[in-house]
Motif scaffolding. Structure first.
Motif, short mmCIF file in Angstrom:
data_model
loop_
_atom_site.label_atom_id
_atom_site.label_comp_id
_atom_site.label_asym_id
_atom_site.label_seq_id
_atom_site.Cartn_x
_atom_site.Cartn_y
_atom_site.Cartn_z
N CYS A 1 31.12 18.49 -14.90
CA CYS A 1 32.44 18.50 -14.27
C CYS A 1 32.80 19.92 -13.83
CB CYS A 1 33.50 17.95 -15.21
SG CYS A 1 35.10 17.73 -14.42
N SER B 1 34.60 13.16 -3.75
CA SER B 1 35.13 12.60 -5.00
C SER B 1 33.97 12.40 -5.96
CB SER B 1 35.85 11.28 -4.74
OG SER B 1 34.96 10.33 -4.22
N SER B 2 34.31 12.23 -7.21
CA SER B 2 33.31 12.02 -8.26
C SER B 2 33.85 10.98 -9.23
CB SER B 2 33.06 13.33 -8.99
OG SER B 2 32.14 13.16 -10.03
N LYS B 3 32.96 10.16 -9.75
CA LYS B 3 33.38 9.20 -10.77
C LYS B 3 33.41 9.92 -12.11
CE LYS B 3 31.53 5.16 -8.45
NZ LYS B 3 30.56 4.07 -8.50
N VAL C 1 34.68 9.59 -16.45
CA VAL C 1 35.11 8.78 -17.59
C VAL C 1 35.96 9.71 -18.45
CG1 VAL C 1 34.39 7.45 -19.61
CG2 VAL C 1 33.01 7.39 -17.51
N LYS D 1 38.08 4.81 -16.72
CA LYS D 1 37.14 5.11 -15.65
C LYS D 1 37.97 5.37 -14.42
CE LYS D 1 32.98 2.75 -17.05
NZ LYS D 1 31.88 1.89 -16.60
N ALA D 2 37.62 6.39 -13.66
CA ALA D 2 38.43 6.74 -12.50
C ALA D 2 37.60 7.45 -11.45
CB ALA D 2 39.58 7.65 -12.93
N ARG D 3 38.16 7.52 -10.26
CA ARG D 3 37.60 8.37 -9.22
C ARG D 3 38.45 9.63 -9.22
NH1 ARG D 3 37.99 7.06 -2.87
NH2 ARG D 3 40.16 7.32 -3.43
N CYS D 4 37.80 10.77 -9.14
CA CYS D 4 38.50 12.04 -9.15
C CYS D 4 38.23 12.77 -7.84
CB CYS D 4 38.00 12.88 -10.32
SG CYS D 4 38.81 14.48 -10.45
N ARG D 5 39.30 13.16 -7.18
CA ARG D 5 39.20 13.97 -5.96
C ARG D 5 39.73 15.36 -6.27
NH1 ARG D 5 42.71 11.58 -2.09
NH2 ARG D 5 43.61 10.39 -3.78
N ARG E 1 41.99 4.80 -8.69
CA ARG E 1 41.13 3.68 -9.10
C ARG E 1 40.92 3.69 -10.62
NH1 ARG E 1 36.62 3.84 -4.27
NH2 ARG E 1 38.12 3.73 -2.60
N LYS F 1 40.81 2.61 -14.33
CA LYS F 1 40.58 1.36 -15.06
C LYS F 1 40.54 1.67 -16.55
CE LYS F 1 37.88 -0.58 -11.33
NZ LYS F 1 36.56 -0.99 -10.87
#
Length: 112
Positions: A40, A53-55, A57, A69-73, A93, A95
């Motif tokens: 990260c 963006s990156s996925k 946790v 769980k999320a998408r990070c920009r 996004r 979850k």
């Protein structure tokens, strides 16, 4: 602060405070990443990650057996202090997930 090893939160939204409880400005985002801090940090400091963006946790401290769980920009943010590398992280996004803590999964097929 992307320049700090602990990824210190400089500011956060009210929505983040609802997710994080008492973990607001001054706390460490690296506590949420559980072993993903190095990847990260590299992603945050990379100049090529500016519009990507990156996925991720996220494991909020104190929330045993649950995670997001999320998408990070990433967006560059204005810093009040020249010694900080301020970036704005936007999580979407999102979850909420829990880890199964007991038993095995039941088979869908019945034994005959």
């Amino acid at each position: 602060d992307a320049a700090s090893r602990t990824l210190t939160l400089l500011w956060c939204s009210n929505a983040f405070l609802l997710l994080s409880g008492s973990y607001g400005p001054g706390s460490s985002l690296s506590e949420w990443l559980q072993g993903e801090t190095d990847s990260c940090t590299s992603w945050l400091s990379s100049s090529t990650s500016h519009n990507r963006s990156s996925k991720v946790v996220l494991h909020p401290p104190g929330l045993q057996g649950a995670f997001y769980k999320a998408r990070c920009r990433r967006r560059v943010a204005a810093a009040d202090d020249a010694s900080t590398d301020a970036v704005e992280l936007v999580f979407d996004r999102l979850k909420f997930r829990t880890k199964a803590t007991t038993g095995r999964r039941k088979s869908r097929h019945r034994r005959q």
